[in-house]
Design a protein around this motif. Structure first.
Motif, PDB file in Angstrom:
ATOM      1  N   ARG A  19       0.836  -1.205   0.000  1.00  0.00           N
ATOM      2  CA  ARG A  19       0.000   0.000   0.000  1.00  0.00           C
ATOM      3  C   ARG A  19       0.873   1.258   0.000  1.00  0.00           C
ATOM      4  N   GLN A  20       1.916   1.258   0.837  1.00  0.00           N
ATOM      5  CA  GLN A  20       2.826   2.404   0.908  1.00  0.00           C
ATOM      6  C   GLN A  20       3.521   2.628  -0.426  1.00  0.00           C
ATOM      7  N   MET A  21       3.992   1.562  -1.036  1.00  0.00           N
ATOM      8  CA  MET A  21       4.691   1.696  -2.314  1.00  0.00           C
ATOM      9  C   MET A  21       3.751   2.189  -3.410  1.00  0.00           C
ATOM     10  N   GLN A  22       2.511   1.737  -3.401  1.00  0.00           N
ATOM     11  CA  GLN A  22       1.537   2.176  -4.405  1.00  0.00           C
ATOM     12  C   GLN A  22       1.152   3.634  -4.203  1.00  0.00           C
ATOM     13  N   CYS A  23       0.986   4.032  -2.961  1.00  0.00           N
ATOM     14  CA  CYS A  23       0.523   5.401  -2.671  1.00  0.00           C
ATOM     15  C   CYS A  23       1.618   6.451  -2.809  1.00  0.00           C
ATOM     16  N   MET A  26       7.439   4.828  -1.727  1.00  0.00           N
ATOM     17  CA  MET A  26       8.474   4.652  -0.695  1.00  0.00           C
ATOM     18  C   MET A  26       7.793   4.245   0.606  1.00  0.00           C
ATOM     19  N   PRO A  27       8.536   3.589   1.482  1.00  0.00           N
ATOM     20  CA  PRO A  27       7.945   3.245   2.779  1.00  0.00           C
ATOM     21  C   PRO A  27       7.760   4.502   3.636  1.00  0.00           C
ATOM     22  N   ASN A  28       6.859   4.433   4.588  1.00  0.00           N
ATOM     23  CA  ASN A  28       6.598   5.579   5.456  1.00  0.00           C
ATOM     24  C   ASN A  28       7.858   6.054   6.168  1.00  0.00           C
ATOM     25  N   ALA A  29       8.731   5.142   6.520  1.00  0.00           N
ATOM     26  CA  ALA A  29       9.956   5.511   7.236  1.00  0.00           C
ATOM     27  C   ALA A  29      10.835   6.460   6.425  1.00  0.00           C
ATOM     28  N   ALA A  67       5.959  10.710  15.057  1.00  0.00           N
ATOM     29  CA  ALA A  67       4.803   9.973  15.577  1.00  0.00           C
ATOM     30  C   ALA A  67       3.730   9.818  14.497  1.00  0.00           C
ATOM     31  N   LEU A  68       3.543  10.835  13.663  1.00  0.00           N
ATOM     32  CA  LEU A  68       2.542  10.743  12.594  1.00  0.00           C
ATOM     33  C   LEU A  68       2.946   9.720  11.531  1.00  0.00           C
ATOM     34  N   LYS A  69       4.248   9.574  11.288  1.00  0.00           N
ATOM     35  CA  LYS A  69       4.688   8.527  10.354  1.00  0.00           C
ATOM     36  C   LYS A  69       4.336   7.145  10.908  1.00  0.00           C
ATOM     37  N   VAL A  70       4.543   6.970  12.195  1.00  0.00           N
ATOM     38  CA  VAL A  70       4.187   5.692  12.826  1.00  0.00           C
ATOM     39  C   VAL A  70       2.671   5.493  12.777  1.00  0.00           C
ATOM     40  N   ALA A  71       1.913   6.564  13.035  1.00  0.00           N
ATOM     41  CA  ALA A  71       0.450   6.474  12.965  1.00  0.00           C
ATOM     42  C   ALA A  71      -0.004   6.091  11.559  1.00  0.00           C
ATOM     43  N   ARG A  72       0.659   6.642  10.526  1.00  0.00           N
ATOM     44  CA  ARG A  72       0.320   6.287   9.142  1.00  0.00           C
ATOM     45  C   ARG A  72       0.572   4.798   8.908  1.00  0.00           C
ATOM     46  N   THR A  73       1.664   4.281   9.458  1.00  0.00           N
ATOM     47  CA  THR A  73       1.973   2.858   9.309  1.00  0.00           C
ATOM     48  C   THR A  73       0.935   2.005  10.021  1.00  0.00           C
ATOM     49  N   ILE A  74       0.534   2.423  11.215  1.00  0.00           N
ATOM     50  CA  ILE A  74      -0.499   1.686  11.954  1.00  0.00           C
ATOM     51  C   ILE A  74      -1.807   1.703  11.160  1.00  0.00           C
ATOM     52  N   ALA A  75      -2.151   2.845  10.585  1.00  0.00           N
ATOM     53  CA  ALA A  75      -3.357   2.935   9.748  1.00  0.00           C
ATOM     54  C   ALA A  75      -3.226   2.013   8.534  1.00  0.00           C
ATOM     55  N   ASP A  76      -2.039   1.967   7.935  1.00  0.00           N
ATOM     56  CA  ASP A  76      -1.818   1.068   6.796  1.00  0.00           C
ATOM     57  C   ASP A  76      -2.013  -0.388   7.210  1.00  0.00           C
ATOM     58  N   LEU A  77      -1.532  -0.745   8.392  1.00  0.00           N
ATOM     59  CA  LEU A  77      -1.718  -2.114   8.881  1.00  0.00           C
ATOM     60  C   LEU A  77      -3.194  -2.428   9.104  1.00  0.00           C
ATOM     61  N   ASN A  79      -5.420  -1.181   7.180  1.00  0.00           N
ATOM     62  CA  ASN A  79      -6.002  -0.955   5.850  1.00  0.00           C
ATOM     63  C   ASN A  79      -6.950   0.243   5.862  1.00  0.00           C
ATOM     64  N   ALA A  80      -6.563   1.278   6.597  1.00  0.00           N
ATOM     65  CA  ALA A  80      -7.382   2.481   6.735  1.00  0.00           C
ATOM     66  C   ALA A  80      -6.820   3.599   5.862  1.00  0.00           C
ATOM     67  N   ASP A  81      -7.709   4.283   5.171  1.00  0.00           N
ATOM     68  CA  ASP A  81      -7.283   5.405   4.337  1.00  0.00           C
ATOM     69  C   ASP A  81      -6.945   6.639   5.164  1.00  0.00           C
ATOM     70  N   VAL A  82      -7.622   6.785   6.295  1.00  0.00           N
ATOM     71  CA  VAL A  82      -7.470   7.972   7.131  1.00  0.00           C
ATOM     72  C   VAL A  82      -6.842   7.594   8.464  1.00  0.00           C
ATOM     73  N   ILE A  83      -5.938   8.430   8.935  1.00  0.00           N
ATOM     74  CA  ILE A  83      -5.340   8.232  10.253  1.00  0.00           C
ATOM     75  C   ILE A  83      -6.358   8.699  11.291  1.00  0.00           C
ATOM     76  N   ALA A  84      -6.805   7.784  12.136  1.00  0.00           N
ATOM     77  CA  ALA A  84      -7.805   8.074  13.154  1.00  0.00           C
ATOM     78  C   ALA A  84      -7.139   8.240  14.524  1.00  0.00           C
ATOM     79  N   THR A  85      -7.920   8.672  15.482  1.00  0.00           N
ATOM     80  CA  THR A  85      -7.408   8.890  16.834  1.00  0.00           C
ATOM     81  C   THR A  85      -6.764   7.630  17.401  1.00  0.00           C
ATOM     82  N   ALA A  86      -7.360   6.468  17.157  1.00  0.00           N
ATOM     83  CA  ALA A  86      -6.787   5.215  17.673  1.00  0.00           C
ATOM     84  C   ALA A  86      -5.389   4.966  17.106  1.00  0.00           C
ATOM     85  N   HIS A  87      -5.166   5.316  15.848  1.00  0.00           N
ATOM     86  CA  HIS A  87      -3.842   5.140  15.234  1.00  0.00           C
ATOM     87  C   HIS A  87      -2.831   6.086  15.873  1.00  0.00           C
TER      88      HIS A  87
END
Length: 103
Positions: A19-23, A26-29, A67-77, A79-87
């Motif tokens: 998902r990261q490579m398609q979007c 590159m990886p979020n890191a 922290a937002l990069k990590v949240a984006r990765t958690i959202a990717d795991l 399969n969420a399009d949007v970073i939510a509060t839980a992420h």
């Protein structure tokens, strides 16, 4: 995901990586500041939560971006399009626990 077997987790990780490579090709890191602003934008509630936590914890803008990069990765795991509060909450929790472990 509590109770997931390693094969299931491996599939979620592979899907998140793809998902990261398609979007973003590159990886979020590897995302730089401009990419983070464009690709790691949480929803309104998650943004307020992240900003509040960053102020409370005296984090720099760079710390919040990490922290937002990590949240984006958690959202990717998830399969969420949007970073939510839980992420964001999970990312902040991970960052704090890593920080505590190294101090």
């Amino acid at each position: 995901a509590d109770g997931e077997d390693s094969a299931t987790v491996a599939l979620r990780v592979a899907a998140a990586s793809q998902r990261q490579m398609q979007c973003q090709a590159m990886p979020n890191a590897a995302l730089g500041a401009a990419h983070i602003d464009a690709l790691c934008t949480p929803d309104a509630a998650a943004s307020r939560f992240a900003q509040s936590a960053a102020r409370r914890l005296n984090w720099s803008s760079r710390g919040l971006q990490r922290a937002l990069k990590v949240a984006r990765t958690i959202a990717d795991l998830d399969n969420a399009d949007v970073i939510a509060t839980a992420h964001v909450a999970k990312a902040l929790q991970l960052r704090r626990s890593l920080s505590d472990a190294t101090s």
